[in-house]
Design an enzyme around this catalytic site. Structure first.
Site, mmCIF file in Angstrom:
data_model
loop_
_atom_site.group_PDB
_atom_site.id
_atom_site.type_symbol
_atom_site.label_atom_id
_atom_site.label_comp_id
_atom_site.label_asym_id
_atom_site.label_seq_id
_atom_site.Cartn_x
_atom_site.Cartn_y
_atom_site.Cartn_z
ATOM 1 N N TYR A 146 0.717 -1.188 0.151
ATOM 2 C CA TYR A 146 -0.052 -0.171 0.003
ATOM 3 C C TYR A 146 0.858 1.380 0.117
ATOM 4 O O TYR A 146 0.317 2.410 -0.555
ATOM 5 C CB TYR A 146 -0.966 0.028 1.256
ATOM 6 C CG TYR A 146 -2.185 -0.740 0.992
ATOM 7 C CD1 TYR A 146 -2.137 -2.299 0.820
ATOM 8 C CD2 TYR A 146 -3.415 -0.170 1.169
ATOM 9 C CE1 TYR A 146 -3.217 -2.937 0.883
ATOM 10 C CE2 TYR A 146 -4.714 -0.900 1.002
ATOM 11 C CZ TYR A 146 -4.533 -2.316 1.007
ATOM 12 O OH TYR A 146 -5.458 -3.137 0.753
ATOM 13 N N LYS A 195 3.581 -15.244 3.009
ATOM 14 C CA LYS A 195 3.932 -16.295 1.527
ATOM 15 C C LYS A 195 5.562 -16.541 1.506
ATOM 16 O O LYS A 195 6.243 -15.903 0.724
ATOM 17 C CB LYS A 195 3.375 -15.367 0.512
ATOM 18 C CG LYS A 195 3.479 -16.019 -0.674
ATOM 19 C CD LYS A 195 2.385 -17.141 -0.851
ATOM 20 C CE LYS A 195 2.478 -17.960 -1.955
ATOM 21 N NZ LYS A 195 1.754 -19.292 -2.073
HETATM 22 C C1 IPM Z 1 -10.194 -1.754 3.985
HETATM 23 C C2 IPM Z 1 -10.403 -0.874 2.754
HETATM 24 C C3 IPM Z 1 -9.522 -0.139 2.201
HETATM 25 C C4 IPM Z 1 -8.135 -0.751 2.224
HETATM 26 C C5 IPM Z 1 -9.596 0.846 0.912
HETATM 27 C C6 IPM Z 1 -10.998 1.301 1.100
HETATM 28 C C7 IPM Z 1 -8.561 1.572 0.414
HETATM 29 O O1 IPM Z 1 -10.642 -2.034 1.849
HETATM 30 O O2 IPM Z 1 -10.230 -0.772 4.972
HETATM 31 O O3 IPM Z 1 -10.069 -2.771 4.163
HETATM 32 O O4 IPM Z 1 -7.736 -1.544 1.417
HETATM 33 O O5 IPM Z 1 -7.309 -0.925 3.354
#
Ligand code: IPM
Ligand code: MG
Length: 360
Positions: A146, A195
């Site tokens: 992320y 993994k």
């Molecule tokens: C979550 C959601 C978020 C994530 C999105 C909306 C960016 O899916 O909080 O799980 O992927 O973290």
């Protein structure tokens, strides 16, 4: 005591469900003699509409000044909402990732358990459910894919994209400690999911988790590959106590675990940093298709408010009261549409909030 609580009402059903959670928090105030001072702040689509961006410095500053923040859900329908015509870094979700990073909310706690009263909603067969299940997913929230470097470019005439999965040992150690701390208060078992048969980041994850485990000789540790974990969640969910995993795996597995309960409208979550501050939100999305109809289930947000009382304000008795009130209302047979079953009484969002508040 007096506390400062931020409210991010959010998009879709967000404002409706946050209203009901606030109703319950107000009932807690009245009963236990606290004062909650609320502060509204914008994030996601609502912030785009007001400010052109999904997260502002003002929201970050205000959130930092609060003891805790309660949030509805953010985001809209990606096919129809104008927010999704914007470039990815300006969309609602970017605001959520931004606030997680800005407040250093690295520990995402997502409980998934089967409510006795809602057993019928569970899609698994009785013999698979066994005596039910009660797990917590501890998802790392500010690292990994992320937040690693990403780019899209052209190479030899081919469109190419790269995302980077990066973790350092400190990031792994602090989330692992959180998982072990929680396990210690529960059934004393951590399943670390990775993994490691393919990824270097997972091999480091495994090594660091093993080091941390030495600090917790009373807690059992097992390692599980993520593909196997996805399978085990539907094969034998009762085996899990605390699942510890990195950001992306945790995103996927927590959706799977919530589906296995059959009642995603019931599941709360907390995103915590090194202090007592936390951002609390339901595990479900903003459900724009049912927004404004007074039919959404506010219980996940109400239960998130209970987590807020417990983790950020250290008000265990009050948190217990909220959870007991939710159970009592379910026991009396009141249900919103998403968890409705035969013989129960269907109620609206606002009715459900009032029922829970009346039982505090
Ligand atoms: C979550 C959601 C978020 C994530 C999105 C909306 C960016 O899916 O909080 O799980 O992927 O973290
Ligand atoms: Mg998700």
């Amino acid at each position: 005591m007096e506390y400062k609580i931020g409210l991010i009402r959010g998009d879709g059903i967000g404002p409706e469900i946050v209203n009901e959670a606030k109703k319950v928090l107000d009932a807690v105030c009245a009963k236990y003699g606290h004062a909650f001072c609320y502060r509204d702040m914008l994030l996601g689509g609502a912030s785009i509409d007001a400010n052109g961006v999904p997260l502002t410095e003002e929201t970050i500053r205000e959130a930092k000044a609060c003891d805790a923040v309660l949030m509805g859900s953010i985001g809209g329908d990606a096919n129809t909402s104008p927010w999704y015509k914007l470039e990815p870094s300006k969309r609602p979700e970017a605001g959520l990732l931004g606030i997680r990073k800005a407040l250093n909310l690295f520990a995402n706690v997502r409980p998934a358990y089967l409510y006795e009263e809602l057993k019928e909603a569970c899609p698994l067969r009785d013999e698979v459910i066994g005596r039910g299940f009660d797990m917590v997913i501890m998802r790392e929230l500010t690292g990994g894919l992320y937040f690693g470097e990403r780019k899209t470019y052209e190479e030899n005439g081919l469109r190419t994209a790269v995302d980077t999965l990066v973790y350092n040992e400190n990031e792994i150690r602090r989330i692992a400690r959180r998982a072990f701390d929680i396990a210690r208060k529960r059934r004393k078992k951590v399943t670390s999911v990775d993994k490691a048969n393919v990824l270097d980041s997972s091999r480091l994850w495994r090594a660091v988790v093993e080091e941390v485990a030495e600090e917790y000789p009373d807690v059992a540790l097992e390692h599980m590959l993520v593909d196997n974990c996805a399978m085990q969640l539907v094969k034998d969910p009762g085996q899990f106590d605390v699942i510890l995993t990195e950001n992306m795996f945790g995103d996927i597995l927590s959706d799977e675990a919530s589906m296995v309960t059959g009642s995603i409208g019931m599941l709360s979550s907390a995103s915590l940093n090194e202090t007592s501050f936390g951002l609390y939100e339901p595990s479900h999305g903003s459900a724009p298709d049912i927004a404004g109809q007074n039919i959404a289930n506010p219980l996940a947000t109400i239960l998130s408010a209970a987590m807020l009382l417990r983790y950020s304000l250290n008000l265990d008795k009050e948190a217990d009261a909220v959870e007991a009130a939710v159970k009592a209302v379910l026991k009396e047979g009141y249900r919103t549409g998403d968890i409705m079953s035969e013989g129960c009484r269907k109620v609206s969002t606002t009715e459900m909030g009032s029922l829970v508040a009346s039982k505090i």
